[in-house]
Design an enzyme around this catalytic site. Structure first.
Site, PDB file in Angstrom:
ATOM      1  CG  ASP A  91      -2.100  -0.978   1.010  1.00 24.29           C
ATOM      2  OD1 ASP A  91      -2.590  -1.082  -0.126  1.00 24.29           O
ATOM      3  OD2 ASP A  91      -2.506  -1.631   1.988  1.00 24.29           O
ATOM      4  CG  ASP A 149      -7.578  -3.919  -3.481  1.00 28.45           C
ATOM      5  OD1 ASP A 149      -7.935  -4.954  -4.073  1.00 28.45           O
ATOM      6  OD2 ASP A 149      -8.108  -3.531  -2.435  1.00 28.45           O
TER       7      ASP A 149
HETATM    8  N1  GLY Z   1      -7.325  -1.671  -0.594  1.00 27.21           N
HETATM    9  C1  GLY Z   1      -8.383  -1.915   0.241  1.00 27.21           C
HETATM   10  C2  GLY Z   1      -9.749  -1.539  -0.207  1.00 27.21           C
HETATM   11  O1  GLY Z   1     -10.047  -1.158  -1.325  1.00 27.21           O
HETATM   12  O2  GLY Z   1     -10.581  -1.676   0.662  1.00 27.21           O
END
Ligand code: GLY
Length: 370
Positions: A91, A149
């Site tokens: 992230d 993601d």
């Molecule tokens: N990356 C986590 C979400 O979209 O909740």
């Protein structure tokens, strides 16, 4: 060209809301992530959402040229300095792009460039050549989980190469996107949330969901991340394969019969038909889709571009109504209501969430620039 004047009014309302936000939330080390059941949830810089407040402040500075937003954006960005060294999550891409990435774009502050390059090094340390992708999470029961993601984090790798950090970062990004294209998508161009790999052979172990309702259902934000991610990968690489993938995802989403007529998807497309599950919408997925479509239309053939523009404006038109936009001073000083973070774990269900505001502001700026 359709009437887009509502985007300007929505941006003005956003300015008012975030002026209140800055009065209410003064500690950049305690970052408002969401508002649910009357309470604001704050997180530290290590949380995956930590960059979105700084990012929203940069967008508001870009729109308003108000130095109060510019100074605040600098302060909330500086509070994330340690993220560049975080190697335990994919992230860092979300966290640094939204904050330092926008800061560099708007100020040309070269200290920001150094943070982005170092952050790409941290993300790149998670790349496995056998799998051909960066690992998403360092926790959990999987061998080598990669979530859809993660496409969003590739922007940091592309940026680092562009900033002189080395060609290998963009190469990793291209490899990750190709691996995701091969393994995350179903025949109709919808996507799985999570693909688990064997890190020694690169073989696919399983295809699953984490935040959706079922492995084979369509978790709305996952579809949105894929659309945005492949659009961005085409912008950064000019690789036609990524454009084709983005167009396929867009064609799956635009006017999809499982998305209500106002353009705001259920948090999972199966929510209305699953017994015992509330048919909740996800404003965050809607905002991400709108922003992505407004970019994708610039690369798309004319017919598709017109459909994408109409759908994006439909979404934004709905989000800009009082049904989704909170009255000034309410909603923990976030703009949008009604997002769903993680339904299976009862996390941020029908809440305001900072990344919904961030992608909404980005989409409004793209709309205003039309
Ligand atoms: N990356 C986590 C979400 O979209 O909740």
């Amino acid at each position: 060209m359709p009437d887009t004047s509502f985007c300007e009014s929505a941006l003005q309302s956003a300015v008012t809301q975030y002026q209140g936000f800055l009065k209410a939330h003064t500690n950049a080390a305690s970052i408002p992530r969401s508002f649910e059941d009357g309470a604001v949830r704050t997180v530290s810089a290590r949380d995956w959402t930590s960059g979105f407040v700084a990012g929203s402040l940069w967008y508001l500075f870009e729109y308003s040229a108000d130095q109060a937003f510019g100074r605040a954006a600098e302060t909330w960005t500086a509070a994330l300095a340690n993220v560049q060294n975080q190697t335990d999550t994919h992230d860092v891409g979300f966290m640094l792009n939204s904050s330092y990435g926008n800061g560099l774009r708007l100020t040309d502050n070269q200290d920001y460039a150094r943070v982005l390059i170092r952050g790409a090094g941290s993300l790149g340390s998670r790349f496995n050549a056998k799998v051909g992708a960066t690992r998403s999470w360092s926790w959990g029961e999987w061998s080598y989980p990669v979530i859809i993601d993660n496409m969003m984090n590739l922007e940091l790798l592309f940026r680092a190469t562009e900033l002189g950090g080395g060609a290998e970062f963009a190469e990793m990004a291209v490899s990750h996107a190709l691996t995701t294209m091969r393994n995350h998508f179903r025949a109709d161009s919808s996507s799985y949330h999570l693909v688990d790999y064997n890190p020694n052979s690169g073989a696919v172990v399983s295809k699953e969901t984490r935040q959706g309702l079922a492995d084979e259902s369509n978790w709305a934000r996952g579809q949105a991340w894929g659309l945005y991610g492949f659009t961005m990968c085409h912008r950064e690489s000019t690789d036609a394969r990524f454009l084709e993938q983005a167009l396929r995802i867009a064609d799956f989403l635009v006017d999809n019969p499982d998305i209500p007529a106002d353009g705001i998807p259920y948090f999972d497309f199966s929510a209305p038909t699953m017994p015992g599950v509330p048919a909740l919408r996800d404003a965050s997925a809607a905002a991400i889709i709108a922003s992505a479509l407004l970019e994708l239309r610039t690369f798309a053939p004319p017919d598709a571009a017109a459909r994408y523009l109409d759908f994006a404006l439909k979404i934004l038109g709905t989000l800009a109504t009082p049904q989704y936009t909170a009255a000034a001073g309410t909603n923990g000083h976030f703009i949008l209501m009604h997002s769903v973070g993680d339904y299976p774990r009862n996390g941020e269900v029908d809440a305001a969430i900072n990344y919904a505001d961030y992608y909404y502001l980005e989409a409004l700026l793209r709309c205003q620039a039309l």
